[in-house]
Design a protein around this motif. Structure first.
Motif, PDB file in Angstrom:
ATOM      1  N   ASP A   1     -20.582  25.386 -48.382  1.00  0.00           N
ATOM      2  CA  ASP A   1     -21.481  25.642 -47.274  1.00  0.00           C
ATOM      3  C   ASP A   1     -20.647  26.052 -46.064  1.00  0.00           C
ATOM      4  N   ALA A   2     -21.323  26.299 -44.949  1.00  0.00           N
ATOM      5  CA  ALA A   2     -20.635  26.768 -43.749  1.00  0.00           C
ATOM      6  C   ALA A   2     -19.682  25.717 -43.192  1.00  0.00           C
ATOM      7  N   ALA A   3     -20.057  24.443 -43.287  1.00  0.00           N
ATOM      8  CA  ALA A   3     -19.185  23.383 -42.766  1.00  0.00           C
ATOM      9  C   ALA A   3     -17.868  23.341 -43.521  1.00  0.00           C
ATOM     10  N   GLU A   4     -17.906  23.487 -44.836  1.00  0.00           N
ATOM     11  CA  GLU A   4     -16.667  23.500 -45.612  1.00  0.00           C
ATOM     12  C   GLU A   4     -15.846  24.744 -45.307  1.00  0.00           C
ATOM     13  N   ALA A   5     -16.499  25.879 -45.106  1.00  0.00           N
ATOM     14  CA  ALA A   5     -15.763  27.094 -44.758  1.00  0.00           C
ATOM     15  C   ALA A   5     -15.007  26.932 -43.440  1.00  0.00           C
ATOM     16  N   LEU A   6     -15.656  26.316 -42.452  1.00  0.00           N
ATOM     17  CA  LEU A   6     -14.987  26.078 -41.166  1.00  0.00           C
ATOM     18  C   LEU A   6     -13.809  25.126 -41.328  1.00  0.00           C
ATOM     19  N   LEU A   7     -14.000  24.059 -42.088  1.00  0.00           N
ATOM     20  CA  LEU A   7     -12.943  23.063 -42.253  1.00  0.00           C
ATOM     21  C   LEU A   7     -11.759  23.643 -43.021  1.00  0.00           C
ATOM     22  N   PHE A   8     -12.005  24.435 -44.051  1.00  0.00           N
ATOM     23  CA  PHE A   8     -10.912  25.048 -44.801  1.00  0.00           C
ATOM     24  C   PHE A   8     -10.131  26.035 -43.936  1.00  0.00           C
ATOM     25  N   THR A   9     -10.830  26.749 -43.057  1.00  0.00           N
ATOM     26  CA  THR A   9     -10.137  27.655 -42.139  1.00  0.00           C
ATOM     27  C   THR A   9      -9.248  26.870 -41.180  1.00  0.00           C
ATOM     28  N   GLN A  10      -9.739  25.744 -40.686  1.00  0.00           N
ATOM     29  CA  GLN A  10      -8.920  24.893 -39.818  1.00  0.00           C
ATOM     30  C   GLN A  10      -7.701  24.353 -40.567  1.00  0.00           C
ATOM     31  N   MET A  11      -7.874  24.015 -41.833  1.00  0.00           N
ATOM     32  CA  MET A  11      -6.749  23.517 -42.623  1.00  0.00           C
ATOM     33  C   MET A  11      -5.683  24.594 -42.800  1.00  0.00           C
ATOM     34  N   ALA A  12      -6.111  25.827 -43.039  1.00  0.00           N
ATOM     35  CA  ALA A  12      -5.149  26.919 -43.163  1.00  0.00           C
ATOM     36  C   ALA A  12      -4.400  27.143 -41.853  1.00  0.00           C
ATOM     37  N   ALA A  13      -5.118  27.088 -40.719  1.00  0.00           N
ATOM     38  CA  ALA A  13      -4.460  27.255 -39.420  1.00  0.00           C
ATOM     39  C   ALA A  13      -3.513  26.104 -39.128  1.00  0.00           C
ATOM     40  N   THR A  14      -3.912  24.878 -39.488  1.00  0.00           N
ATOM     41  CA  THR A  14      -3.042  23.712 -39.280  1.00  0.00           C
ATOM     42  C   THR A  14      -1.772  23.829 -40.102  1.00  0.00           C
ATOM     43  N   HIS A  15      -1.907  24.271 -41.343  1.00  0.00           N
ATOM     44  CA  HIS A  15      -0.726  24.426 -42.197  1.00  0.00           C
ATOM     45  C   HIS A  15       0.230  25.482 -41.642  1.00  0.00           C
ATOM     46  N   GLN A  16      -0.299  26.611 -41.190  1.00  0.00           N
ATOM     47  CA  GLN A  16       0.570  27.656 -40.640  1.00  0.00           C
ATOM     48  C   GLN A  16       1.285  27.169 -39.383  1.00  0.00           C
TER      49      GLN A  16
ATOM     50  N   LYS B   1       2.504  15.499 -35.949  1.00  0.00           N
ATOM     51  CA  LYS B   1       1.085  15.451 -35.585  1.00  0.00           C
ATOM     52  C   LYS B   1       0.267  16.399 -36.452  1.00  0.00           C
ATOM     53  N   LEU B   2       0.804  17.603 -36.685  1.00  0.00           N
ATOM     54  CA  LEU B   2       0.082  18.570 -37.512  1.00  0.00           C
ATOM     55  C   LEU B   2      -0.027  18.084 -38.955  1.00  0.00           C
ATOM     56  N   ALA B   3       1.044  17.440 -39.456  1.00  0.00           N
ATOM     57  CA  ALA B   3       1.003  16.920 -40.821  1.00  0.00           C
ATOM     58  C   ALA B   3      -0.060  15.827 -40.954  1.00  0.00           C
ATOM     59  N   ARG B   4      -0.149  14.946 -39.952  1.00  0.00           N
ATOM     60  CA  ARG B   4      -1.181  13.907 -39.984  1.00  0.00           C
ATOM     61  C   ARG B   4      -2.576  14.510 -39.858  1.00  0.00           C
ATOM     62  N   THR B   5      -2.691  15.558 -39.055  1.00  0.00           N
ATOM     63  CA  THR B   5      -3.979  16.229 -38.916  1.00  0.00           C
ATOM     64  C   THR B   5      -4.426  16.846 -40.234  1.00  0.00           C
ATOM     65  N   TYR B   6      -3.483  17.478 -40.943  1.00  0.00           N
ATOM     66  CA  TYR B   6      -3.821  18.097 -42.226  1.00  0.00           C
ATOM     67  C   TYR B   6      -4.259  17.029 -43.234  1.00  0.00           C
ATOM     68  N   ALA B   7      -3.544  15.896 -43.263  1.00  0.00           N
ATOM     69  CA  ALA B   7      -3.929  14.814 -44.175  1.00  0.00           C
ATOM     70  C   ALA B   7      -5.319  14.278 -43.832  1.00  0.00           C
ATOM     71  N   ALA B   8      -5.633  14.173 -42.534  1.00  0.00           N
ATOM     72  CA  ALA B   8      -6.964  13.721 -42.128  1.00  0.00           C
ATOM     73  C   ALA B   8      -8.033  14.733 -42.528  1.00  0.00           C
TER      74      ALA B   8
END
Length: 266
Positions: free
Chosen positions: A88-103, A130-137
């Motif tokens: 759904d749209a919520a998962e699409a937004l979250l996956f995009t944030q995860m990709a940005a956090t990883h980069q 901080k970014l690593a903890r954010t990605y895990a969260a």
């Protein structure tokens, strides 16, 4: 920027799927984004076409270290979003944030490996942590979101002692806490409650009473040793309940006899 379904989707007779990709060009401060491949996982009736277009623009604008626009970084993010198959749209937004956090985390790791200043190393290390903890969260968030708050408990072995009771069946727990029994009510729920009360709060015990007793196991049901010679701390029996009762009776009789003798003297 348009998502052309006729060019993006593969022919029905070709089972091989072409992953989505982006081509980014900046001509005279005009950003041109060309899309290719199959975007059906990102743009469909669930995630919404407008959401997909917005995510593509945000992904392209991320860039990378030293580059305001980076086509490879944008394709990395769009590839991750496509591989995760958002529902759904919520998962699409979250996956995009995860990709940005990883980069961003990898950019901090690159800086940490190349800078020589102690202050800059400390700053890069803190940012990377901080970014690593954010990605895990974020990973934990998507896991809870996809499971819809349901929990599965697997019991390998259950031991029920004599007089005890066990629940056999499916037990489901709702997200707000508490539990609900599927089917008939559990015998444990219908069992009479323990009649003992807490010494601290004075409230009655809510545990089920042991069969044949008015209290639970924690409040003495089937507990303790036998009185008399069967007790491991038995010595001479001079402090047993029967002896104590006899001693109190003798004391009371002696007191009454002294009182009567005192009355006779007067």
């Amino acid at each position: 920027m348009e998502l052309d379904k006729t060019s993006a989707s593969q022919p029905a007779e070709n089972p091989k799927r072409t992953p989505p990709s982006l081509k980014v060009e900046n001509n005279n401060n005009c950003l041109n984004i060309e899309i290719d491949g199959d975007f059906d996982r990102i743009s469909n009736e669930v995630t919404s076409k407008s959401v997909a277009l917005g995510l593509i623009g945000q992904i392209v604008s991320l860039g990378s270290w030293g580059k305001r626009l980076d086509e490879k970084a944008a394709n990395f993010a769009i590839g991750f979003l496509d591989a995760m198959k958002p529902e759904d749209a919520a998962e699409a937004l979250l996956f995009t944030q995860m990709a940005a956090t990883h980069q961003a985390m990898m950019m901090m790791a690159q800086k940490l490996n190349h800078i020589t200043s102690i202050q800059q190393q400390d700053a890069a290390e803190r940012a990377m942590n901080k970014l690593a903890r954010t990605y895990a969260a974020q990973m934990e968030t998507i896991k809870r979101y996809r499971s819809k708050g349901q929990q599965t408990v697997r019991v390998e072995r259950v031991t029920v002692e004599s007089g005890g009771q066990a629940v056999v069946g499916n037990v489901s727990h709702e997200r707000g806490g508490g539990g609900a029994m599927k089917g008939d009510a559990s015998p444990m729920h219908l069992a009479p409650r323990c009649t003992a009360k807490s010494k601290r709060s004075g409230l009655p015990c809510k545990s089920p009473a042991v069969r044949g007793w008015e209290v639970c196991r924690m409040h003495g049901a089937k507990g303790g040793h036998k009185s008399g010679h069967g007790h491991p701390q038995y010595r001479h029996g001079g402090r047993s309940h029967d002896i104590e009762a006899t001693r109190k009776l003798i004391t009371a009789l002696a007191r009454d006899a002294r009182n009567h003798l005192g009355d006779m003297d007067h």
